[in-house]
Enzyme design. Structure first.
Site, PDB file in Angstrom:
ATOM      1  N   GLU A   1      -1.292  -8.812   3.567  1.00 61.00           N
ATOM      2  CA  GLU A   1      -1.239  -9.248   4.983  1.00 61.00           C
ATOM      3  C   GLU A   1      -2.630  -9.479   5.561  1.00 61.00           C
ATOM      4  OE1 GLU A   1      -0.929  -6.158   4.063  1.00 61.00           O
ATOM      5  OE2 GLU A   1      -1.935  -4.865   5.528  1.00 61.00           O
TER       6      GLU A   1
ATOM      7  N   CYS B   1       0.827  -1.209   0.000  1.00 55.56           N
ATOM      8  CA  CYS B   1       0.000   0.000   0.000  1.00 55.56           C
ATOM      9  C   CYS B   1       0.867   1.267   0.000  1.00 55.56           C
ATOM     10  CB  CYS B   1      -1.001  -0.023   1.148  1.00 55.56           C
ATOM     11  SG  CYS B   1      -2.415   1.047   0.809  1.00 55.56           S
TER      12      CYS B   1
ATOM     13  N   HIS C   1      -3.303  -5.067   0.175  1.00 52.39           N
ATOM     14  CA  HIS C   1      -2.895  -5.487   1.520  1.00 52.39           C
ATOM     15  C   HIS C   1      -2.865  -7.011   1.614  1.00 52.39           C
ATOM     16  CE1 HIS C   1      -2.698  -1.719   3.815  1.00 52.39           C
ATOM     17  NE2 HIS C   1      -3.622  -1.284   2.984  1.00 52.39           N
TER      18      HIS C   1
END
Ligand code: MN
Length: 231
Positions: free
Chosen positions: A203, A97, A201
């Protein structure tokens, strides 16, 4: 928090993702006092750049437009500094990001300060309204790019939570993926073994993907694999 109070906060998913891929996460604070960043980088095997606030447009020679959000100039300059020191030790960098954006700016690139008001064409929703643990838009990964090498596919669905995006790419930076509305969704650097930025993202997608192949995990695993070469 007010802007003059320097506090740090980070979503736990970042450190969980590093640990899940076999790495040892360490959080590095940005400090105003001069610190030996070269020494700091020598203590780690790779640099992971997280999401966060908007980037100071003065770093790419623009004035702030109306829709620019909160900026933390100290974090911007600290991150550019640590990126440069990491590169000089040829250690891997993975940015997500904002991390994907500050990487490009560190190489001299520029940004779209606000997609909705600055891009003339019709664009899709890049600030998704479903939880970030769900993917929301598709991307096309460029053949022969680093993400293509990791994932062996040119099609991927990703989550999206950004109102800014990379615009002009920095020196020797190439786009590795685009969304259907031609927003840059991933970048890499051609002169270093592993410098990768993704606009989404990964994660937050680690546990939701039920498919046999967990693309997000594969990306973190490659980063940790590259970092372990520095041990
Ligand atoms: Mn997006």
């Amino acid at each position: 928090m007010t802007l003059d109070e320097q506090t740090y906060s980070l979503h736990g998913a970042h450190s969980e993702a590093i640990a899940l891929a076999g790495g040892i996460p360490l959080i590095i604070p940005y400090v105003e006092q001069s610190t030996d960043i070269k020494q700091l980088v020598s203590l780690v095997h790779g640099l992971y750049l997280t999401g966060g606030h908007d980037i100071d447009p003065h770093l790419f020679y623009e004035e702030p437009y109306h829709e620019l959000g909160v900026v933390e100039p100290l974090r911007d300059t600290f991150e550019i500094n640590i990126i440069n020191k990491t590169l000089s030790q040829r250690k891997p960098i993975f940015g997500v990001c904002r991390g994907c954006q500050i990487l490009n700016v560190a190489f001299g690139g520029s940004m779209i300060q606000d997609i909705k008001t600055q891009v003339d064409r019709k664009t899709i929703q890049h600030i998704q309204k479903r939880p970030l643990t769900y993917a929301s838009h598709t991307i096309t990964i460029t053949h022969d790019s680093l993400p293509f090498d990791i994932l062996s596919t040119s099609h991927l669905t990703v989550n999206s939570y950004h109102h800014q995006a990379n615009d002009r790419l920095g020196e020797h930076v190439i786009a590795s993926a685009y969304s259907p509305d031609a927003i840059i969704e991933a970048i890499e650097h051609t002169d270093y073994p592993f410098v990768l930025g993704v606009q989404w993202h990964p994660e937050r997608l680690l546990h939701r993907e039920t498919k046999e192949k967990n693309e997000s995990k594969l990306m973190f695993e490659r980063f940790i694999h590259e970092a372990k070469k520095m041990m």
